[in-house]
Design an enzyme around this catalytic site. Structure first.
Site, PDB file in Angstrom:
ATOM      1  CE  LYS A 186      -4.026  -2.314   2.099  1.00 51.55           C
ATOM      2  NZ  LYS A 186      -4.875  -2.610   3.439  1.00 51.55           N
TER       3      LYS A 186
ATOM      4  CD  GLN B  63      -3.621  -4.260   6.341  1.00 54.62           C
ATOM      5  OE1 GLN B  63      -3.566  -3.273   5.747  1.00 54.62           O
ATOM      6  NE2 GLN B  63      -4.012  -5.465   5.948  1.00 54.62           N
TER       7      GLN B  63
ATOM      8  CG  ASP C 207      -9.439   0.549   5.204  1.00 52.63           C
ATOM      9  OD1 ASP C 207      -8.939  -0.038   4.048  1.00 52.63           O
ATOM     10  OD2 ASP C 207      -8.522   0.269   6.221  1.00 52.63           O
TER      11      ASP C 207
END
Ligand code: GUN
Length: 289
Positions: free
Chosen positions: A54, A98, A121
Protein backbone atom coordinates in the site's frame (compact mmCIF):
# COMPACT_ATOMS: atom_id res chain seq x y z
CA UNK A 1 -16.65 -22.06 -23.21
CA UNK A 2 -13.18 -20.79 -22.30
CA UNK A 3 -13.50 -17.78 -20.04
CA UNK A 4 -11.79 -14.49 -20.69
CA UNK A 5 -9.49 -13.53 -17.85
CA UNK A 6 -10.15 -10.18 -16.21
CA UNK A 7 -6.77 -8.50 -15.83
CA UNK A 8 -6.91 -6.54 -12.57
CA UNK A 9 -3.31 -5.37 -13.01
CA UNK A 10 -4.14 -3.75 -16.33
CA UNK A 11 -7.35 -2.09 -15.11
CA UNK A 12 -5.45 -0.87 -12.04
CA UNK A 13 -2.57 0.53 -14.07
CA UNK A 14 -4.98 2.66 -16.10
CA UNK A 15 -6.79 3.91 -12.99
CA UNK A 16 -3.48 4.65 -11.23
CA UNK A 17 -2.29 6.79 -14.14
CA UNK A 18 -5.49 8.85 -13.75
CA UNK A 19 -5.03 9.10 -9.97
CA UNK A 20 -1.39 10.21 -10.39
CA UNK A 21 -2.39 13.04 -12.70
CA UNK A 22 -5.21 14.12 -10.36
CA UNK A 23 -2.81 14.09 -7.39
CA UNK A 24 -0.51 16.37 -9.39
CA UNK A 25 -3.38 18.72 -10.34
CA UNK A 26 -4.52 18.97 -6.72
CA UNK A 27 -0.96 19.77 -5.64
CA UNK A 28 -0.64 22.47 -8.30
CA UNK A 29 -4.01 24.06 -7.58
CA UNK A 30 -3.98 23.92 -3.78
CA UNK A 31 -0.42 23.14 -2.67
CA UNK A 32 -1.75 20.04 -0.88
CA UNK A 33 -0.12 16.63 -1.33
CA UNK A 34 -2.46 13.83 -0.28
CA UNK A 35 -1.10 11.90 2.71
CA UNK A 36 -1.88 8.41 4.00
CA UNK A 37 -0.95 6.93 7.38
CA UNK A 38 -0.99 3.14 7.58
CA UNK A 39 -1.06 1.73 11.09
CA UNK A 40 0.20 -1.80 11.62
CA UNK A 41 -0.03 -3.43 15.04
CA UNK A 42 1.94 -6.62 15.69
CA UNK A 43 3.85 -8.70 13.20
CA UNK A 44 1.37 -10.65 11.14
CA UNK A 45 3.44 -11.50 8.02
CA UNK A 46 0.55 -11.11 5.54
CA UNK A 47 -0.37 -7.72 7.02
CA UNK A 48 3.25 -6.57 6.75
CA UNK A 49 3.24 -7.41 3.04
CA UNK A 50 -0.11 -5.64 2.48
CA UNK A 51 1.02 -2.48 4.27
CA UNK A 52 4.32 -2.40 2.33
CA UNK A 53 2.40 -2.77 -0.96
CA UNK A 54 0.00 0.00 0.00
CA UNK A 55 2.72 2.48 0.93
CA UNK A 56 4.78 1.62 -2.18
CA UNK A 57 1.71 2.20 -4.37
CA UNK A 58 1.24 5.61 -2.71
CA UNK A 59 4.75 6.61 -3.75
CA UNK A 60 4.06 5.59 -7.34
CA UNK A 61 1.15 8.04 -7.68
CA UNK A 62 2.68 10.90 -5.67
CA UNK A 63 0.77 10.31 -2.42
CA UNK A 64 2.85 10.90 0.73
CA UNK A 65 2.67 7.94 3.07
CA UNK A 66 3.84 7.01 6.52
CA UNK A 67 3.84 3.63 8.18
CA UNK A 68 3.14 3.60 11.89
CA UNK A 69 4.38 0.27 13.22
CA UNK A 70 3.41 -0.69 16.74
CA UNK A 71 4.53 -3.78 18.67
CA UNK A 72 2.27 -6.76 19.33
CA UNK A 73 2.12 -5.76 23.01
CA UNK A 74 0.51 -2.37 22.18
CA UNK A 75 -2.57 -1.71 24.29
CA UNK A 76 -5.90 -0.50 22.94
CA UNK A 77 -5.38 2.79 24.78
CA UNK A 78 -1.99 3.34 23.12
CA UNK A 79 -3.45 2.58 19.70
CA UNK A 80 -6.34 4.98 20.33
CA UNK A 81 -3.82 7.73 21.23
CA UNK A 82 -1.96 7.15 17.95
CA UNK A 83 -5.24 7.44 16.03
CA UNK A 84 -6.11 10.63 17.90
CA UNK A 85 -2.74 12.13 16.89
CA UNK A 86 -3.26 11.15 13.23
CA UNK A 87 -6.84 12.50 13.28
CA UNK A 88 -5.42 15.88 14.31
CA UNK A 89 -2.50 15.91 11.83
CA UNK A 90 -3.38 18.20 8.89
CA UNK A 91 -0.86 16.45 6.62
CA UNK A 92 -2.58 13.11 7.09
CA UNK A 93 -5.72 12.93 4.94
CA UNK A 94 -6.29 9.18 5.11
CA UNK A 95 -5.80 6.72 7.95
CA UNK A 96 -5.93 2.97 7.63
CA UNK A 97 -5.57 0.52 10.48
CA UNK A 98 -4.51 -2.79 9.02
CA UNK A 99 -6.70 -5.70 10.12
CA UNK A 100 -6.66 -8.13 11.83
CA UNK A 101 -5.67 -6.49 15.09
CA UNK A 102 -3.97 -8.55 17.82
CA UNK A 103 -6.28 -10.28 20.29
CA UNK A 104 -7.33 -8.10 23.19
CA UNK A 105 -7.80 -4.97 21.06
CA UNK A 106 -11.40 -4.11 20.34
CA UNK A 107 -11.65 -3.70 16.57
CA UNK A 108 -15.00 -1.91 16.70
CA UNK A 109 -13.66 0.69 19.14
CA UNK A 110 -10.54 1.26 17.04
CA UNK A 111 -12.30 1.58 13.68
CA UNK A 112 -14.87 3.88 15.26
CA UNK A 113 -12.08 6.15 16.56
CA UNK A 114 -10.73 6.98 13.08
CA UNK A 115 -12.12 10.32 11.92
CA UNK A 116 -14.92 9.48 9.43
CA UNK A 117 -13.43 12.17 7.15
CA UNK A 118 -10.09 10.33 7.06
CA UNK A 119 -11.56 6.82 6.97
CA UNK A 120 -10.17 5.72 3.59
CA UNK A 121 -11.03 2.09 4.37
CA UNK A 122 -14.70 3.01 4.67
CA UNK A 123 -15.01 0.94 7.86
CA UNK A 124 -16.34 3.69 10.17
CA UNK A 125 -20.03 3.17 11.06
CA UNK A 126 -20.86 6.64 9.68
CA UNK A 127 -19.38 5.72 6.27
CA UNK A 128 -20.99 2.26 6.32
CA UNK A 129 -24.31 3.97 7.10
CA UNK A 130 -23.90 6.49 4.29
CA UNK A 131 -23.27 3.62 1.87
CA UNK A 132 -26.44 1.87 3.09
CA UNK A 133 -28.38 5.09 2.49
CA UNK A 134 -27.10 5.21 -1.08
CA UNK A 135 -25.09 8.35 -0.37
CA UNK A 136 -21.54 7.03 0.05
CA UNK A 137 -18.56 9.12 1.18
CA UNK A 138 -15.82 6.46 1.44
CA UNK A 139 -16.46 2.95 0.17
CA UNK A 140 -14.26 0.14 1.42
CA UNK A 141 -11.59 -0.62 -1.09
CA UNK A 142 -12.31 -4.20 -2.13
CA UNK A 143 -16.03 -3.66 -2.88
CA UNK A 144 -15.14 -0.43 -4.64
CA UNK A 145 -12.57 -2.31 -6.74
CA UNK A 146 -15.14 -5.00 -7.60
CA UNK A 147 -17.55 -2.32 -8.84
CA UNK A 148 -14.77 -0.76 -10.94
CA UNK A 149 -14.17 -4.16 -12.55
CA UNK A 150 -17.89 -4.55 -13.31
CA UNK A 151 -17.95 -1.04 -14.80
CA UNK A 152 -14.80 -1.73 -16.79
CA UNK A 153 -16.56 -4.74 -18.34
CA UNK A 154 -19.41 -2.44 -19.36
CA UNK A 155 -22.00 -4.43 -17.41
CA UNK A 156 -25.17 -2.65 -16.32
CA UNK A 157 -26.17 -4.47 -13.13
CA UNK A 158 -29.75 -3.15 -13.08
CA UNK A 159 -32.06 -6.14 -12.68
CA UNK A 160 -29.19 -8.64 -12.89
CA UNK A 161 -29.23 -11.71 -10.65
CA UNK A 162 -26.11 -11.37 -8.54
CA UNK A 163 -25.04 -13.74 -5.81
CA UNK A 164 -22.50 -12.67 -3.19
CA UNK A 165 -20.96 -15.42 -1.09
CA UNK A 166 -19.62 -14.04 2.18
CA UNK A 167 -21.22 -11.59 4.55
CA UNK A 168 -18.21 -9.80 6.05
CA UNK A 169 -18.23 -6.10 6.91
CA UNK A 170 -15.17 -5.64 4.67
CA UNK A 171 -16.50 -7.24 1.46
CA UNK A 172 -19.83 -9.09 1.43
CA UNK A 173 -22.10 -6.53 3.10
CA UNK A 174 -20.74 -3.39 1.39
CA UNK A 175 -20.60 -4.95 -2.09
CA UNK A 176 -24.20 -6.13 -1.67
CA UNK A 177 -25.20 -2.58 -0.68
CA UNK A 178 -23.43 -1.06 -3.69
CA UNK A 179 -25.15 -3.47 -6.06
CA UNK A 180 -28.54 -2.83 -4.45
CA UNK A 181 -27.95 0.90 -4.82
CA UNK A 182 -27.70 0.18 -8.55
CA UNK A 183 -30.90 -1.90 -8.64
CA UNK A 184 -29.37 -5.34 -9.01
CA UNK A 185 -31.22 -8.31 -7.53
CA UNK A 186 -28.77 -9.37 -4.87
CA UNK A 187 -28.68 -12.58 -2.87
CA UNK A 188 -26.14 -12.86 -0.05
CA UNK A 189 -25.09 -16.41 0.84
CA UNK A 190 -22.50 -17.64 3.34
CA UNK A 191 -21.08 -20.79 4.85
CA UNK A 192 -24.36 -21.57 6.66
CA UNK A 193 -26.45 -21.29 3.48
CA UNK A 194 -28.34 -24.50 2.74
CA UNK A 195 -27.94 -25.86 -0.79
CA UNK A 196 -25.53 -23.14 -1.84
CA UNK A 197 -25.26 -24.46 -5.40
CA UNK A 198 -28.97 -23.79 -5.97
CA UNK A 199 -28.21 -20.10 -5.49
CA UNK A 200 -24.86 -19.93 -7.26
CA UNK A 201 -26.23 -21.70 -10.36
CA UNK A 202 -28.74 -18.88 -10.81
CA UNK A 203 -26.17 -16.08 -10.69
CA UNK A 204 -25.40 -13.99 -13.74
CA UNK A 205 -22.60 -12.46 -11.66
CA UNK A 206 -21.06 -14.48 -8.84
CA UNK A 207 -18.89 -12.72 -6.25
CA UNK A 208 -17.06 -15.02 -3.87
CA UNK A 209 -15.46 -13.80 -0.64
CA UNK A 210 -15.49 -16.59 1.93
CA UNK A 211 -11.81 -17.35 2.46
CA UNK A 212 -12.01 -21.09 1.58
CA UNK A 213 -9.52 -22.29 -0.99
CA UNK A 214 -11.11 -23.37 -4.32
CA UNK A 215 -14.50 -23.86 -2.65
CA UNK A 216 -16.62 -22.97 -5.69
CA UNK A 217 -16.34 -25.53 -8.50
CA UNK A 218 -17.37 -25.22 -12.13
CA UNK A 219 -20.52 -27.30 -11.65
CA UNK A 220 -21.85 -24.69 -9.22
CA UNK A 221 -21.61 -21.91 -11.82
CA UNK A 222 -24.14 -20.84 -14.43
CA UNK A 223 -22.96 -21.10 -18.07
CA UNK A 224 -21.70 -17.70 -19.20
CA UNK A 225 -21.65 -16.10 -15.73
CA UNK A 226 -19.12 -13.46 -14.70
CA UNK A 227 -17.11 -14.70 -11.72
CA UNK A 228 -15.31 -12.36 -9.33
CA UNK A 229 -13.03 -14.21 -6.93
CA UNK A 230 -12.03 -12.18 -3.87
CA UNK A 231 -10.27 -14.98 -1.98
CA UNK A 232 -6.55 -15.08 -1.34
CA UNK A 233 -5.61 -18.39 0.27
CA UNK A 234 -2.64 -20.71 0.35
CA UNK A 235 -3.11 -24.39 -0.35
CA UNK A 236 -1.09 -27.19 1.30
CA UNK A 237 1.82 -26.59 -1.12
CA UNK A 238 2.06 -22.85 -0.41
CA UNK A 239 0.42 -22.01 -3.75
CA UNK A 240 -1.82 -18.92 -3.73
CA UNK A 241 -5.38 -19.86 -4.56
CA UNK A 242 -8.72 -18.11 -4.78
CA UNK A 243 -12.08 -19.15 -3.36
CA UNK A 244 -13.01 -20.41 -6.83
CA UNK A 245 -11.53 -23.48 -8.50
CA UNK A 246 -10.17 -21.58 -11.50
CA UNK A 247 -9.60 -24.65 -13.65
CA UNK A 248 -13.17 -25.98 -13.61
CA UNK A 249 -14.84 -22.56 -13.32
CA UNK A 250 -13.09 -21.09 -16.35
CA UNK A 251 -14.61 -23.81 -18.55
CA UNK A 252 -18.13 -22.68 -17.66
CA UNK A 253 -18.13 -18.93 -17.04
CA UNK A 254 -17.60 -16.16 -19.60
CA UNK A 255 -15.19 -14.04 -17.56
CA UNK A 256 -13.25 -14.62 -14.37
CA UNK A 257 -10.80 -12.75 -12.16
CA UNK A 258 -7.58 -14.70 -11.54
CA UNK A 259 -5.88 -15.02 -8.14
CA UNK A 260 -3.45 -13.36 -7.90
CA UNK A 261 -3.86 -10.48 -10.36
CA UNK A 262 -7.62 -9.95 -10.27
CA UNK A 263 -9.31 -8.15 -7.38
CA UNK A 264 -6.11 -7.76 -5.28
CA UNK A 265 -4.48 -4.94 -7.28
CA UNK A 266 -7.84 -3.15 -7.50
CA UNK A 267 -8.13 -3.01 -3.70
CA UNK A 268 -4.90 -1.04 -3.38
CA UNK A 269 -5.85 1.21 -6.30
CA UNK A 270 -9.14 2.17 -4.65
CA UNK A 271 -7.25 2.98 -1.45
CA UNK A 272 -5.25 5.49 -3.49
CA UNK A 273 -8.45 6.88 -4.96
CA UNK A 274 -10.02 7.22 -1.50
CA UNK A 275 -6.91 8.99 -0.18
CA UNK A 276 -7.08 11.49 -3.05
CA UNK A 277 -10.76 11.97 -2.26
CA UNK A 278 -9.96 12.55 1.44
CA UNK A 279 -7.40 15.20 0.52
CA UNK A 280 -9.96 16.92 -1.72
CA UNK A 281 -12.47 16.96 1.15
CA UNK A 282 -9.82 18.60 3.34
CA UNK A 283 -9.03 21.20 0.66
CA UNK A 284 -12.71 21.99 0.20
CA UNK A 285 -12.92 22.61 3.94
CA UNK A 286 -15.24 19.68 4.52
CA UNK A 287 -12.40 18.05 6.38
CA UNK A 288 -12.92 20.38 9.33
CA UNK A 289 -14.77 19.20 12.37
N1 GUN B 1 -7.31 -6.58 6.13
C1 GUN B 1 -7.81 -7.28 5.10
N2 GUN B 1 -8.35 -6.45 4.18
C2 GUN B 1 -8.19 -5.20 4.66
C3 GUN B 1 -8.53 -3.91 4.15
O1 GUN B 1 -9.12 -3.74 3.07
N3 GUN B 1 -8.17 -2.86 4.95
C4 GUN B 1 -7.54 -3.04 6.13
N4 GUN B 1 -7.26 -1.95 6.84
N5 GUN B 1 -7.21 -4.21 6.63
C5 GUN B 1 -7.53 -5.29 5.88
Amino acid sequence: MAAKIIDGEKISARLRRGIASEVESLRESSGVTPGLAAVLVGNDPASEIYVERKTRACGEVGIRSEEVRLGAETTEGELLSVIERLNADPEVHGILVQLPLPQGINETAVLGAVSPLKDVDGFHPENMGMLMEGNPRFISCTPYGIMEIIDHLGIDVLGKDIVVIGRSNIVGKPVAAMLLNRDATVTVCHLCTKNLAAFTRGAEILIVAIGCSEFIKGDMIREGAVVIDVGINRDGNGRITGDVDFESASKVCSRITPVPGGVGPMTITMLLSNTLQAARLAVEGKGKG
